[in-house]
Design a protein around this motif. Structure first.
Motif, PDB file in Angstrom:
ATOM      1  N   ALA A 459      33.556   4.217  -1.837  1.00  0.00           N
ATOM      2  CA  ALA A 459      34.356   4.276  -3.013  1.00  0.00           C
ATOM      3  C   ALA A 459      34.738   2.987  -3.655  1.00  0.00           C
ATOM      4  O   ALA A 459      34.709   2.683  -4.932  1.00  0.00           O
ATOM      5  N   CYS A 460      34.822   2.060  -2.787  1.00  0.00           N
ATOM      6  CA  CYS A 460      35.469   0.574  -3.114  1.00  0.00           C
ATOM      7  C   CYS A 460      34.532  -0.461  -2.709  1.00  0.00           C
ATOM      8  O   CYS A 460      34.947  -1.702  -2.906  1.00  0.00           O
ATOM      9  N   GLN A 461      33.795  -0.308  -1.826  1.00  0.00           N
ATOM     10  CA  GLN A 461      32.778  -1.409  -0.874  1.00  0.00           C
ATOM     11  C   GLN A 461      31.517  -1.151  -1.189  1.00  0.00           C
ATOM     12  O   GLN A 461      30.977  -0.263  -1.238  1.00  0.00           O
ATOM     13  N   ARG A 499      29.466  -3.322 -11.944  1.00  0.00           N
ATOM     14  CA  ARG A 499      29.475  -2.227 -13.022  1.00  0.00           C
ATOM     15  C   ARG A 499      28.641  -0.959 -12.868  1.00  0.00           C
ATOM     16  O   ARG A 499      28.930  -0.007 -12.971  1.00  0.00           O
ATOM     17  N   GLU A 500      27.525  -1.365 -11.910  1.00  0.00           N
ATOM     18  CA  GLU A 500      26.660  -0.364 -11.643  1.00  0.00           C
ATOM     19  C   GLU A 500      27.112   0.697 -10.545  1.00  0.00           C
ATOM     20  O   GLU A 500      26.836   1.904 -10.574  1.00  0.00           O
ATOM     21  N   LEU A 501      27.884   0.153  -9.651  1.00  0.00           N
ATOM     22  CA  LEU A 501      28.409   0.839  -8.456  1.00  0.00           C
ATOM     23  C   LEU A 501      29.932   1.304  -8.498  1.00  0.00           C
ATOM     24  O   LEU A 501      30.279   2.233  -7.853  1.00  0.00           O
ATOM     25  N   GLU A 531      33.646  -5.983  -3.182  1.00  0.00           N
ATOM     26  CA  GLU A 531      35.026  -5.131  -2.993  1.00  0.00           C
ATOM     27  C   GLU A 531      35.781  -5.039  -4.008  1.00  0.00           C
ATOM     28  O   GLU A 531      36.204  -5.890  -4.698  1.00  0.00           O
ATOM     29  N   PHE A 532      35.833  -3.643  -4.361  1.00  0.00           N
ATOM     30  CA  PHE A 532      36.721  -3.352  -5.695  1.00  0.00           C
ATOM     31  C   PHE A 532      38.044  -2.816  -5.396  1.00  0.00           C
ATOM     32  O   PHE A 532      38.127  -2.045  -4.512  1.00  0.00           O
ATOM     33  N   VAL A 533      39.055  -3.578  -6.032  1.00  0.00           N
ATOM     34  CA  VAL A 533      40.570  -3.237  -5.847  1.00  0.00           C
ATOM     35  C   VAL A 533      40.929  -2.410  -7.144  1.00  0.00           C
ATOM     36  O   VAL A 533      41.439  -3.402  -8.016  1.00  0.00           O
ATOM     37  N   PRO A 534      40.915  -1.239  -7.131  1.00  0.00           N
ATOM     38  CA  PRO A 534      41.215  -0.503  -8.621  1.00  0.00           C
ATOM     39  C   PRO A 534      42.798  -0.813  -9.046  1.00  0.00           C
ATOM     40  O   PRO A 534      42.826  -1.121 -10.314  1.00  0.00           O
ATOM     41  N   GLU A 535      43.642  -0.928  -8.260  1.00  0.00           N
ATOM     42  CA  GLU A 535      45.013  -0.998  -8.705  1.00  0.00           C
ATOM     43  C   GLU A 535      45.168  -2.357  -9.238  1.00  0.00           C
ATOM     44  O   GLU A 535      46.329  -2.650  -9.974  1.00  0.00           O
ATOM     45  N   ARG A 536      44.770  -3.529  -8.791  1.00  0.00           N
ATOM     46  CA  ARG A 536      44.354  -4.765  -9.275  1.00  0.00           C
ATOM     47  C   ARG A 536      43.318  -5.257 -10.115  1.00  0.00           C
ATOM     48  O   ARG A 536      43.545  -6.327 -11.050  1.00  0.00           O
TER      49      ARG A 536
END
Length: 561
Positions: A459-461, A499-501, A531-536
């Motif tokens: 989901a985030c990596q 953006r693709e992932l 690594e995406f950190v959505p809350e930040r």
């Protein structure tokens, strides 16, 4: 919970429901009909004050969207529904609308309003414009009278009545497209069935949502054909009351996982933005089944072309679809799109036929063809390799892999009509409606894009292998005697693949902790870690190779995806 009465959407607010009737669920909070009426009234006041005849709506939250939609309609404002808010989309729509509402800069905002009487909407008013997906060209606006979509919601209730009043509608698709608009918002509102306000982006989200309560899942083929078996599906399977799929064909190969993991085959609905819903089928015990017309829809087939007459059309005339078909019993079998015929060197070539031929090769999991722009027409092939295909690609290289697939088509199509350019990717690109658009396919042939292979993802990596080919234009002039990959390109790659992932927020805000440790030279084989950190709103990236670390940093975004 007893079944709520079905209310025609033109009378939804005028007739109303009990104030405490649940309309939507947002992060565990129940939003009631009283909340919906108040929010719609605030939006009606906003649109009336703005005095705009046309407005574009773009919301991530389905409750906010529904309130703004009905508020606009009751203010006499025609609503346009773009699929995204990219600059090109906004520029195109700005010529048609006087205002925007939703998750966009400088958008209109609801105004507090006292409770007021609601009139019945005029079903013959052309109050809606939706866009085609762009799967076979530039997206086109399709104007609709309200009765077309209101009648279609009633048709869906007639065709599929046994979903249970307590089942919450969960969706992987966006309400900005006609499928999501009908199944995720309009039909639930008319039927009195609550809907979740957030879209499910990943399989983990689907499992979690279905495990909480009885639910109806509105999905796209893109999600249903990638159900990971290692997730806890037991609770989800027990709670699932209905499963729908639309927006494109669902491969027969996806059915075993649907039946095993979700406990049922989906009810597939066939239609388009232009025609509305046409037919349905459910392949519970077979991989093939004819499509059956929806209630009130008539079909005929002339010279292999499917014609439709339906209350979901603008008039009562027969309208040709873009699909070929043959009759089977009381239904029909689709044979491919009639508009996917390309003329290559004076020969008419069926792109569907070549895609089907490629899909029978054990090295190919999926394939889509596109006609590439240029002075001379060429066909480009986007291929998702199977495990055997990736093994072949790794062992023999991209050129040999492409040549092998091209040669495998020898028995199906003449040499002059076979694809000249090839791209291997981990999945066909899809938008929020689960559609593979022509624009997304063409983007894979951008000469600035490196070869990329997805190694791992959750989901985030994600981890990807990239190859910095010497032919990439980024090396031109930087520098003539000793070319290296510019740092700005490395950041651009991180953003592009991010953006693709992941569902990254729309606006770029800045860079943090950016480091370039050593240069990247032509031919480098790279590992990109994201690594995406959505809350930040942060996307961290690292670029490395066998030579060590090359670059790292954090990219900061804000706004909605």
């Amino acid at each position: 919970m007893t079944a709520a009465p079905f209310i025609a959407l033109d009378r939804l607010l005028a007739e109303g429901r009990a104030p405490d009737h649940p309309v939507a669920l947002r992060a565990g909070t129940v939003l009631t009909f009283a909340d919906f009426a108040a929010a719609a009234a605030a939006w009606r006041t906003c649109f009336a004050a703005a005095a705009r005849t046309d407005a574009a709506l773009y919301f991530e939250d389905s409750f906010d969207f529904a309130a703004a939609l009905f508020g606009a309609w009751h203010a006499g404002t025609r609503v346009w529904l773009p699929a995204d808010t990219l600059p090109a989309t906004r520029a195109r729509l700005d010529a048609c609308v006087g205002a925007w509402a939703g998750d966009v800069p400088a958008a209109l905002a609801p105004r507090t309003a006292a409770a007021a009487d609601w009139n019945t909407l005029d079903p013959d008013w052309d109050g809606l414009a939706v866009y085609t997906s762009g799967s076979s060209g530039e997206p086109v606006a399709i104007g609709k009278r309200l009765r077309q979509v209101f009648d279609e919601a009633a048709t869906l209730e007639q065709a599929f009545p046994a979903l249970g009043p307590a089942a919450v509608v969960e969706a992987t698709v966006s309400h900005q497209h006609i499928y999501g608009l009908l199944f995720r918002v309009l039909w639930p509102l008319a039927a009195g069935r609550p809907f979740a306000t957030a879209r499910l982006a990943f399989p983990e989200d689907i499992v979690a949502a279905l495990g909480r309560r009885p639910a109806v899942l509105v999905a796209s083929p893109a999600h249903l054909k990638r159900l990971p078996p290692n997730l806890p599906w037991d609770a989800a399977r027990t709670q699932l009351r209905g499963l729908f799929s639309s927006g494109g064909p669902l491969p027969a190969e996806a059915l075993p996982d649907c039946r095993r993991l979700l406990g049922r085959a989906p009810t597939e609905v066939y239609g388009s933005s232009e025609t509305g819903g046409i037919a349905w089928r459910r392949r519970e015990d077979t991989d093939e089944a004819p499509w059956q017309p929806l209630p009130g829809v008539a079909i005929r087939i002339d010279a292999d072309q499917l014609w439709v007459r339906s209350p979901h059309l603008a008039d009562t005339d027969w309208q040709p679809s873009a699909d070929r078909a043959r009759a089977e019993g009381a239904g029909f079998v689709l044979l491919g799109r009639s508009d996917r015929i390309a003329k290559i060197e004076e020969k008419r070539i069926s792109l569907d036929a070549i895609e089907h031929a490629l899909a029978t090769d054990d090295r190919v999991e999926a394939a889509r063809l596109v006609v590439l722009p240029g002075a001379r027409s060429q066909i480009g092939a986007v291929v998702v390799p199977s495990a055997a295909g990736w093994a072949c690609l790794d062992a023999h290289g991209r050129r040999a892999f492409n040549t092998a697939l091209r040669d495998a088509l020898a028995g199906h199509v003449e040499a002059s009509a076979r694809p000249r350019r090839w791209r291997a990717t981990w999945a066909l690109p899809v938008n929020s409606q689960g559609k593979t658009t022509e624009a997304a396919l063409l983007a894979l042939f951008d000469p600035r894009r490196p070869f990329a292979r997805l190694l791992t993802r959750d989901a985030c990596q994600a981890r990807l292998r990239l190859v910095a080919d010497a032919t990439l234009p980024w090396f031109d002039g930087h520098f003539p005697q000793a070319p290296i990959l510019p740092g700005v390109t490395q950041v651009d790659w991180a953003i592009g693949f991010g953006r693709e992932l992941f569902a990254l927020p729309a606006r770029f805000e800045g860079l943090e902790a950016l480091k370039f440790q050593q240069v990247i030279v032509p031919g480098a084989d790279l590992l990109l870690e994201l690594e995406f950190v959505p809350e930040r709103g942060q996307l961290a990236f690292r670029l490395g190779s066998a030579a060590g670390a090359h670059a790292s940093g954090r990219i900061v975004f804000s706004g909605s995806p």
